[in-house]
Design a protein around this motif. Sequence first.
Motif, PDB file in Angstrom:
ATOM      1  N   ALA A  69      45.010  38.575  49.047  1.00 33.17           N
ATOM      2  CA  ALA A  69      46.275  37.670  48.584  1.00 33.17           C
ATOM      3  C   ALA A  69      46.943  37.992  47.533  1.00 33.17           C
ATOM      4  O   ALA A  69      48.161  37.436  47.438  1.00 33.17           O
ATOM      5  CB  ALA A  69      45.281  36.393  48.560  1.00 33.17           C
ATOM      6  N   ALA A  70      46.389  38.629  46.448  1.00 31.76           N
ATOM      7  CA  ALA A  70      46.960  38.771  45.216  1.00 31.76           C
ATOM      8  C   ALA A  70      47.851  40.017  45.220  1.00 31.76           C
ATOM      9  O   ALA A  70      48.400  40.545  44.417  1.00 31.76           O
ATOM     10  CB  ALA A  70      45.792  39.124  44.304  1.00 31.76           C
ATOM     11  N   GLY A  71      47.957  40.770  46.416  1.00 32.77           N
ATOM     12  CA  GLY A  71      48.814  41.735  46.601  1.00 32.77           C
ATOM     13  C   GLY A  71      48.394  43.230  46.087  1.00 32.77           C
ATOM     14  O   GLY A  71      49.172  44.255  46.173  1.00 32.77           O
ATOM     15  N   VAL A  72      47.022  43.460  46.089  1.00 36.13           N
ATOM     16  CA  VAL A  72      46.328  44.594  45.797  1.00 36.13           C
ATOM     17  C   VAL A  72      46.361  45.241  46.902  1.00 36.13           C
ATOM     18  O   VAL A  72      45.869  45.082  47.897  1.00 36.13           O
ATOM     19  CB  VAL A  72      44.984  44.265  45.161  1.00 36.13           C
ATOM     20  CG1 VAL A  72      44.290  45.771  44.961  1.00 36.13           C
ATOM     21  CG2 VAL A  72      44.957  43.541  43.675  1.00 36.13           C
ATOM     22  N   GLY A  73      46.745  46.687  46.909  1.00 30.82           N
ATOM     23  CA  GLY A  73      46.710  47.750  48.014  1.00 30.82           C
ATOM     24  C   GLY A  73      46.594  49.127  47.630  1.00 30.82           C
ATOM     25  O   GLY A  73      46.388  49.427  46.316  1.00 30.82           O
ATOM     26  N   PRO A  74      46.849  49.868  48.564  1.00 34.32           N
ATOM     27  CA  PRO A  74      46.835  51.470  48.347  1.00 34.32           C
ATOM     28  C   PRO A  74      47.802  51.804  47.008  1.00 34.32           C
ATOM     29  O   PRO A  74      48.845  51.482  46.845  1.00 34.32           O
ATOM     30  CB  PRO A  74      47.709  52.081  49.767  1.00 34.32           C
ATOM     31  CG  PRO A  74      47.078  50.964  50.737  1.00 34.32           C
ATOM     32  CD  PRO A  74      47.415  49.698  49.880  1.00 34.32           C
ATOM     33  N   GLY A  75      47.279  52.562  46.148  1.00 35.51           N
ATOM     34  CA  GLY A  75      47.784  53.235  45.137  1.00 35.51           C
ATOM     35  C   GLY A  75      47.391  52.421  43.858  1.00 35.51           C
ATOM     36  O   GLY A  75      47.991  52.582  42.701  1.00 35.51           O
ATOM     37  N   ASP A  76      47.045  51.016  43.993  1.00 30.95           N
ATOM     38  CA  ASP A  76      46.781  50.331  42.943  1.00 30.95           C
ATOM     39  C   ASP A  76      45.120  50.545  42.317  1.00 30.95           C
ATOM     40  O   ASP A  76      44.486  51.175  43.023  1.00 30.95           O
ATOM     41  CB  ASP A  76      46.891  48.878  43.285  1.00 30.95           C
ATOM     42  CG  ASP A  76      48.050  48.365  43.748  1.00 30.95           C
ATOM     43  OD1 ASP A  76      49.180  48.845  43.137  1.00 30.95           O
ATOM     44  OD2 ASP A  76      48.027  47.355  44.454  1.00 30.95           O
ATOM     45  N   GLU A  77      45.129  49.948  41.023  1.00 29.05           N
ATOM     46  CA  GLU A  77      43.843  50.246  40.264  1.00 29.05           C
ATOM     47  C   GLU A  77      43.431  48.860  40.058  1.00 29.05           C
ATOM     48  O   GLU A  77      44.102  48.138  39.720  1.00 29.05           O
ATOM     49  CB  GLU A  77      43.876  51.121  39.132  1.00 29.05           C
ATOM     50  CG  GLU A  77      44.088  52.622  39.595  1.00 29.05           C
ATOM     51  CD  GLU A  77      44.197  53.295  38.181  1.00 29.05           C
ATOM     52  OE1 GLU A  77      44.443  54.608  38.462  1.00 29.05           O
ATOM     53  OE2 GLU A  77      44.496  52.744  37.012  1.00 29.05           O
ATOM     54  N   VAL A  78      42.167  48.719  40.173  1.00 23.94           N
ATOM     55  CA  VAL A  78      41.387  47.372  39.744  1.00 23.94           C
ATOM     56  C   VAL A  78      40.318  47.830  38.832  1.00 23.94           C
ATOM     57  O   VAL A  78      39.191  48.377  39.172  1.00 23.94           O
ATOM     58  CB  VAL A  78      40.634  46.718  41.187  1.00 23.94           C
ATOM     59  CG1 VAL A  78      40.139  45.360  40.673  1.00 23.94           C
ATOM     60  CG2 VAL A  78      41.879  46.386  42.058  1.00 23.94           C
ATOM     61  N   ILE A  79      40.293  46.985  37.534  1.00 22.88           N
ATOM     62  CA  ILE A  79      39.219  47.103  36.571  1.00 22.88           C
ATOM     63  C   ILE A  79      38.066  46.247  36.715  1.00 22.88           C
ATOM     64  O   ILE A  79      38.414  45.103  37.074  1.00 22.88           O
ATOM     65  CB  ILE A  79      40.014  47.044  35.262  1.00 22.88           C
ATOM     66  CG1 ILE A  79      40.880  47.992  34.815  1.00 22.88           C
ATOM     67  CG2 ILE A  79      38.802  46.998  34.138  1.00 22.88           C
ATOM     68  CD1 ILE A  79      41.713  47.723  33.499  1.00 22.88           C
TER      69      ILE A  79
END
Length: 390
Positions: A69-79
């Motif tokens: 929902a927050a738009g996180v997807g392939p290529g992104d990083e999440v701390i």
Amino acid sequence: MIPFLDLKAQYSQIKPEIDAAVARVIGSGHYVLGPEVTAFEGRFADYCRTAHCRAVNTGTSALHLALLAAGVGPGDEVITVSMTFVATTAAILYSGARPVFVDVDPVTWTMDPGLIEAAITPRTKAILPVHLHGLMADMDPIMEIARRHGLVVIEDAAQAHGAEYRGRRAGSIGDLGCFSFYPGKNLGACGEGGALVTDRPEFARRVSLLRDWGQEAKYDHVIAGYNYRMDEIQGAILNVKLDYIERWTEARRSLAERYDALLSDLPFARPRPPRHARHVYHVYAVRLQGRDDALARLRDAGIGAGIHYPVPVHLQRAYAELGYRAGDFPVTEMLASDFLSLPIYPELLPEQAAEVVATLRSAVWPGVADSDRAEHPQSVMTWSDNRRAS
């Protein structure tokens, strides 16, 4: 025998209400995302002091959909942190993003805000703090960093139903908050369940679509979605249990105070949350040198005890491809080697808590009489200090 958790005792106290709720759903013929789930969503949003709640089938699904929902997807990083259950990391990987770990604070055992900015790269999309054992992470500096860098914050509140940070409820501070209703949680279903809360209507709408095959109306699929719906029986059960959550939370807090008093002279660190926090004690974990021997002694005496968590996520074989190694997060690894979780649940009797401590005491100081203990050095591992207690 003192179990680590006694769900039968909880059920016996509210059996007529639970049985009636289940029978009502079965008789209705409406078993998925019906009026019971809708009612629970409204009540749980109010409880968390948020505008919206969307119920799903598991806490893992809640995390997955919050990221999408927050738009996180392939290529992104999440701390995020490695001191958590693997579901936190798994949900990030499900979204196609990469988890980037930072170490935890040695006082609160939650994400160390001072380490976040060094982990931010152009690919960073979100920060995912974990509220461990029922104590919320230090959210104000986390939010300040996120806003300055244009990042989304998703709270993993799976262990923190009703916890508070400076008067604000878990799940209400970040852009989204995620909860699990696994049976052993402070608010647990009789099966699987989860929920997301948010004040942002666009996130709530997207989660509504994603959890139900992307349907805007029956057979009208506007996006590709998932079958992450909460079943109606679990919604009905959670509606019953929500009436008791504050009573159960205060019972947990009272037991934690009793443990604090009984453990005050023992040579290990026990929880001592900051004054601004409302700790809800999903787990009462102490830090103890020689933890494994003490755990064995407790279990031999018929006392349920556990470890949350013995192997951090970055050292789990399933996530070796992330490339982390032993020594990368020294505080997390130290806690994993020291943690010991004692029984704590609303139905635990004060005399049972005393028996747990007496057994633990004999494991820590075998053969030493009470009158002699003051003579022995304690080698206390400090949990809090003046800098963090405010």
